[in-house]
Design a protein around this motif. Sequence first.
Motif, PDB file in Angstrom:
ATOM      1  N   ALA A 124       0.830  -1.208   0.000  1.00  0.00           N
ATOM      2  CA  ALA A 124       0.000   0.000   0.000  1.00  0.00           C
ATOM      3  C   ALA A 124       0.866   1.260   0.000  1.00  0.00           C
ATOM      4  O   ALA A 124       0.549   2.253  -0.682  1.00  0.00           O
ATOM      5  CB  ALA A 124      -0.925   0.002   1.214  1.00  0.00           C
ATOM      6  N   ALA A 125       1.978   1.211   0.754  1.00  0.00           N
ATOM      7  CA  ALA A 125       2.874   2.369   0.795  1.00  0.00           C
ATOM      8  C   ALA A 125       3.526   2.607  -0.562  1.00  0.00           C
ATOM      9  O   ALA A 125       3.662   3.753  -1.008  1.00  0.00           O
ATOM     10  CB  ALA A 125       3.938   2.158   1.869  1.00  0.00           C
ATOM     11  N   VAL A 126       3.933   1.524  -1.225  1.00  0.00           N
ATOM     12  CA  VAL A 126       4.541   1.652  -2.555  1.00  0.00           C
ATOM     13  C   VAL A 126       3.527   2.193  -3.547  1.00  0.00           C
ATOM     14  O   VAL A 126       3.825   3.111  -4.340  1.00  0.00           O
ATOM     15  CB  VAL A 126       5.077   0.287  -3.041  1.00  0.00           C
ATOM     16  N   ARG A 127       2.312   1.661  -3.536  1.00  0.00           N
ATOM     17  CA  ARG A 127       1.283   2.101  -4.477  1.00  0.00           C
ATOM     18  C   ARG A 127       0.982   3.591  -4.290  1.00  0.00           C
ATOM     19  O   ARG A 127       0.832   4.331  -5.270  1.00  0.00           O
ATOM     20  CB  ARG A 127       0.011   1.267  -4.272  1.00  0.00           C
ATOM     21  N   ALA A 128       0.908   4.009  -3.049  1.00  0.00           N
ATOM     22  CA  ALA A 128       0.622   5.426  -2.788  1.00  0.00           C
ATOM     23  C   ALA A 128       1.792   6.300  -3.224  1.00  0.00           C
ATOM     24  O   ALA A 128       1.589   7.408  -3.750  1.00  0.00           O
ATOM     25  CB  ALA A 128       0.331   5.630  -1.306  1.00  0.00           C
ATOM     26  N   ALA A 129       3.022   5.826  -3.013  1.00  0.00           N
ATOM     27  CA  ALA A 129       4.198   6.628  -3.355  1.00  0.00           C
ATOM     28  C   ALA A 129       4.390   6.756  -4.858  1.00  0.00           C
ATOM     29  O   ALA A 129       4.935   7.758  -5.337  1.00  0.00           O
ATOM     30  CB  ALA A 129       5.439   6.009  -2.719  1.00  0.00           C
ATOM     31  N   GLY A 163       2.841  13.762 -12.750  1.00  0.00           N
ATOM     32  CA  GLY A 163       3.238  13.053 -13.960  1.00  0.00           C
ATOM     33  C   GLY A 163       2.832  11.599 -13.978  1.00  0.00           C
ATOM     34  O   GLY A 163       2.992  10.922 -14.991  1.00  0.00           O
ATOM     35  N   VAL A 164       2.326  11.075 -12.857  1.00  0.00           N
ATOM     36  CA  VAL A 164       1.854   9.678 -12.784  1.00  0.00           C
ATOM     37  C   VAL A 164       0.402   9.722 -12.334  1.00  0.00           C
ATOM     38  O   VAL A 164       0.108  10.106 -11.190  1.00  0.00           O
ATOM     39  CB  VAL A 164       2.695   8.822 -11.815  1.00  0.00           C
ATOM     40  N   GLU A 165      -0.512   9.340 -13.214  1.00  0.00           N
ATOM     41  CA  GLU A 165      -1.937   9.429 -12.906  1.00  0.00           C
ATOM     42  C   GLU A 165      -2.412   8.301 -11.998  1.00  0.00           C
ATOM     43  O   GLU A 165      -3.228   8.525 -11.103  1.00  0.00           O
ATOM     44  CB  GLU A 165      -2.738   9.416 -14.217  1.00  0.00           C
ATOM     45  N   SER A 166      -1.930   7.089 -12.240  1.00  0.00           N
ATOM     46  CA  SER A 166      -2.368   5.938 -11.442  1.00  0.00           C
ATOM     47  C   SER A 166      -1.425   4.770 -11.690  1.00  0.00           C
ATOM     48  O   SER A 166      -0.562   4.813 -12.571  1.00  0.00           O
ATOM     49  CB  SER A 166      -3.809   5.537 -11.816  1.00  0.00           C
ATOM     50  N   ALA A 181      10.558  13.595 -22.173  1.00  0.00           N
ATOM     51  CA  ALA A 181      11.300  14.182 -21.052  1.00  0.00           C
ATOM     52  C   ALA A 181      10.430  14.259 -19.801  1.00  0.00           C
ATOM     53  O   ALA A 181      10.885  13.992 -18.680  1.00  0.00           O
ATOM     54  CB  ALA A 181      11.805  15.569 -21.439  1.00  0.00           C
ATOM     55  N   ASP A 182       9.163  14.624 -19.986  1.00  0.00           N
ATOM     56  CA  ASP A 182       8.252  14.692 -18.837  1.00  0.00           C
ATOM     57  C   ASP A 182       8.046  13.310 -18.216  1.00  0.00           C
ATOM     58  O   ASP A 182       8.006  13.169 -16.983  1.00  0.00           O
ATOM     59  CB  ASP A 182       6.900  15.263 -19.280  1.00  0.00           C
ATOM     60  N   VAL A 183       7.902  12.288 -19.076  1.00  0.00           N
ATOM     61  CA  VAL A 183       7.706  10.924 -18.577  1.00  0.00           C
ATOM     62  C   VAL A 183       8.932  10.457 -17.798  1.00  0.00           C
ATOM     63  O   VAL A 183       8.817   9.873 -16.711  1.00  0.00           O
ATOM     64  CB  VAL A 183       7.394   9.971 -19.741  1.00  0.00           C
ATOM     65  N   ALA A 184      10.108  10.701 -18.360  1.00  0.00           N
ATOM     66  CA  ALA A 184      11.342  10.286 -17.672  1.00  0.00           C
ATOM     67  C   ALA A 184      11.470  10.960 -16.318  1.00  0.00           C
ATOM     68  O   ALA A 184      11.847  10.336 -15.317  1.00  0.00           O
ATOM     69  CB  ALA A 184      12.551  10.618 -18.551  1.00  0.00           C
ATOM     70  N   GLU A 185      11.136  12.245 -16.265  1.00  0.00           N
ATOM     71  CA  GLU A 185      11.202  12.981 -15.001  1.00  0.00           C
ATOM     72  C   GLU A 185      10.190  12.435 -13.993  1.00  0.00           C
ATOM     73  O   GLU A 185      10.492  12.294 -12.799  1.00  0.00           O
ATOM     74  CB  GLU A 185      10.949  14.466 -15.260  1.00  0.00           C
ATOM     75  N   ALA A 186       8.986  12.090 -14.474  1.00  0.00           N
ATOM     76  CA  ALA A 186       7.957  11.550 -13.580  1.00  0.00           C
ATOM     77  C   ALA A 186       8.362  10.182 -13.033  1.00  0.00           C
ATOM     78  O   ALA A 186       8.137   9.887 -11.844  1.00  0.00           O
ATOM     79  CB  ALA A 186       6.631  11.445 -14.334  1.00  0.00           C
ATOM     80  N   ILE A 187       8.979   9.353 -13.875  1.00  0.00           N
ATOM     81  CA  ILE A 187       9.423   8.028 -13.430  1.00  0.00           C
ATOM     82  C   ILE A 187      10.522   8.161 -12.384  1.00  0.00           C
ATOM     83  O   ILE A 187      10.519   7.480 -11.349  1.00  0.00           O
ATOM     84  CB  ILE A 187       9.914   7.198 -14.627  1.00  0.00           C
ATOM     85  N   ASP A 188      11.480   9.050 -12.637  1.00  0.00           N
ATOM     86  CA  ASP A 188      12.560   9.262 -11.669  1.00  0.00           C
ATOM     87  C   ASP A 188      12.015   9.744 -10.326  1.00  0.00           C
ATOM     88  O   ASP A 188      12.453   9.304  -9.252  1.00  0.00           O
ATOM     89  CB  ASP A 188      13.566  10.282 -12.210  1.00  0.00           C
ATOM     90  N   ALA A 189      11.043  10.634 -10.373  1.00  0.00           N
ATOM     91  CA  ALA A 189      10.453  11.159  -9.137  1.00  0.00           C
ATOM     92  C   ALA A 189       9.696  10.063  -8.383  1.00  0.00           C
ATOM     93  O   ALA A 189       9.729  10.011  -7.145  1.00  0.00           O
ATOM     94  CB  ALA A 189       9.524  12.329  -9.460  1.00  0.00           C
ATOM     95  N   ALA A 190       9.026   9.193  -9.133  1.00  0.00           N
ATOM     96  CA  ALA A 190       8.306   8.090  -8.498  1.00  0.00           C
ATOM     97  C   ALA A 190       9.273   7.154  -7.778  1.00  0.00           C
ATOM     98  O   ALA A 190       8.983   6.674  -6.665  1.00  0.00           O
ATOM     99  CB  ALA A 190       7.500   7.316  -9.546  1.00  0.00           C
TER     100      ALA A 190
END
Length: 305
Positions: A229-234, A239-242, A271-280
Amino acid sequence: MATHGGTKAIIAALTANAGIAVTKFVAFALTGSSAMLAEGVHSVADSGNQLLLLLGGRRARRLPDEEHPFGYGRARYFYAFVVSIVLFTLGGLFALYEAWHKFSDPHPIDAWHWVPIAVLLAAIVMEGFSLRTAVRESNLVRGKQSWVGFIRTSRSPELPVVLLEDIGALLGLVFALFGVGMTLGTGDGRWDAIGSAAIGVLLVVIAVILAAETKSMLLGESATPRDVAAVRAALVGEGVESVIHLRTLHLGPDELLVAAKLAVPAAASAADVAEAIDAAEVRVRAALPITCVIYLEPDLRHTRV
């Protein structure tokens, strides 16, 4: 590597069992009690098991290599499984054999009547100290879980193994004390055999429980529901909808593999996707106290008609 609390509990149990084993064998040599022999072998098996757990922790510290790119963390599970085999054979089956042998040829305890009682009482005190250490260290990580829940859901094998061994050792000592006490009181050696048989059955049951739990770990267990649950929420953020789907797998007690497919906006640039993945990834590592190996795949969530 083994957690600090797990290592402390293992060393406390090893120290207690090594000393207890010597006194039990001395008592057996003086009295010929089968319950004392069964308990002596039980303590030797427990001492060997604690050494196996320490060895497993040492082997798990090896760095990843080409053959094992995710490391050797599961070595701790393997050695915990070996512990269950040792407990079943050297502890449980030997005690049952000794009970059958003593029942076939019962004889009373004719000399040194006070020795087995004194040894068993001293052993109960030492085992109680070991169990107290295991309980105290377990409480630091157990939280609000029940003891059964902690043993069943813990991804670190050392503390549950030591807890079950110490509980089994204390109950075994009570059974031995009953068998020896009844033999001394009645002069009937069959009570000694009954004490040995009770010890054997107890150890077999504990070994089966340990084998079932460690087998599940060896096959590969997911993170606990709380950690999932913690991973899913994080994972969900800018940039990440779900989360489309999520898989977790323990590579070892202190290392978790996280693989997820994430829904990103259709209009997002590469570039936006890569940044969103890194942030996730950063959010997931901050949410969990253990090491994470993370593989994330961006995708679009398709609505089915």
